[in-house]
Design an enzyme around this catalytic site. Structure first.
Site, PDB file in Angstrom:
ATOM      1  N   TYR A  38       3.327  -5.048  -2.513  1.00  0.00           N
ATOM      2  CA  TYR A  38       2.202  -4.295  -3.057  1.00  0.00           C
ATOM      3  C   TYR A  38       2.717  -3.032  -3.746  1.00  0.00           C
ATOM      4  O   TYR A  38       3.260  -2.134  -3.094  1.00  0.00           O
ATOM      5  CB  TYR A  38       1.209  -3.918  -1.959  1.00  0.00           C
ATOM      6  N   SER A  62      -9.197 -11.678   0.185  1.00  0.00           N
ATOM      7  CA  SER A  62     -10.092 -11.892  -0.965  1.00  0.00           C
ATOM      8  C   SER A  62     -11.481 -12.339  -0.522  1.00  0.00           C
ATOM      9  O   SER A  62     -11.996 -13.365  -0.991  1.00  0.00           O
ATOM     10  CB  SER A  62      -9.499 -12.899  -1.958  1.00  0.00           C
TER      11      SER A  62
END
Length: 306
Positions: free
Chosen positions: A52, A215
């Site tokens: 990330y 998600s």
């Protein structure tokens, strides 16, 4: 905020997880506000990955909160490793190097949970076992898990790893439900009945593995949110808005509640960098959706309930 006991650990965790995939897009002060809002809302679980922001998100997180022992004690920190530029790497050397880098960037002596990010088909389980043993015995990692693994892949790894694999992070949202679909339409000659996930939901419940849904607002593989998409999901949004009005919460809270309602005690990984949206996610932690409401939302997403 509802909390769950992650099986085979001493971790009492919020069923909402603050995901940190994009926090380096915020200023340090805004990031601190987001983290402190999470803690105030009862969220004690924070998810990272070494990819990330190419590691910058972990550094940004620690700097924003001014990581120290007092703050660290309030948090369950999880990170993931194994994805490199264009390929996967579960070699002993890479796992150990990745873990050290994660600890340095997060400014902590230990991780509560380390996940292998995506299955490496070239993995040698014996080598992974050696890496896990070294990380565990040194106190650098308390517990281990996987992400996006099938039951067979998990079983293969668990055969060699001494430590119990306690988490599997998978994609799940109202508009992305392969972990549920085939179980509802078993033996039917329709697309929904195709088993695309090797029954990972049922396997995880049998093996006491905590599932984490990433998600939770996406309609596909990063194809955009389904909330507010009146072109592709008008009926779903209408149903969610109707139920949200009943409970006096936002549509975001209902999208979260649809996942947290499941008896598998699935944790929901948020990815928002918006303080109000994070509060909306937290509000979905323990909304008691009825079976009629839960299945009504599922049908409104375009799925069959025979």
């Amino acid at each position: 905020m509802k909390t769950i006991q992650i099986a085979n650990t001493d971790l009492r965790a919020s069923n909402i997880i603050m995901g940190n995939m994009r926090i380096n897009q915020l200023s340090l002060s805004d990031t601190e506000r987001l983290i402190r809002t999470a803690l105030e809302e009862g969220i004690n679980f924070f998810d990272h990955a070494d990819i990330y922001g190419a590691g910058k998100c972990e550094t940004h997180f620690a700097e924003a909160i001014q990581m120290n022992d007092s703050i660290r004690e309030q948090m369950i920190l999880q990170s993931k490793c194994g994805i490199r530029g264009g390929y996967f790497d579960f070699s002993k050397e890479h796992i150990l190097t990745s873990a050290d880098g994660i600890l340095q960037r997060l400014n902590t002596d230990y991780l509560d949970v380390l996940l292998l990010h995506r299955p490496d088909t070239l993995m040698e389980p014996e080598e992974i076992a050696e890496a896990f043993d070294k990380l565990h015995s040194s106190g650098k990692v308390r517990y281990f898990g996987v992400s996006n693994f099938s039951p067979a892949q998990t079983e293969l790894l668990q055969k060699y790893v001494k430590q119990k694999l306690v988490v599997n992070q998978i994609q799940l949202s109202i508009a992305h439900t392969p972990v549920i679909d085939s179980g509802i339409t078993l033996n039917m000659n329709i697309d929904q009945a195709i088993n695309r996930d090797s029954s990972v939901l049922e396997y995880s419940r049998l093996k006491d593995i905590t599932l984490q849904a990433w998600s939770p607002f996406q309609k596909g593989f990063f194809e955009g949110p389904f909330l507010g998409d009146m072109e592709q999901y008008p009926e779903l949004n209408q149903k969610i808005d109707e139920i949200a009005a009943k409970y006096g919460v936002s549509n975001t809270a209902i999208a979260v509640a649809w996942i947290t309602r499941h008896p598998a005690n699935i944790q929901v990984v948020t990815g928002t960098t918006n303080v109000q949206r994070l509060k909306d996610c937290a509000a979905g932690s323990e909304i008691p959706l009825t079976r009629e409401e839960w299945y009504g939302i599922y049908r409104a997403s375009g799925k069959i309930v025979p």
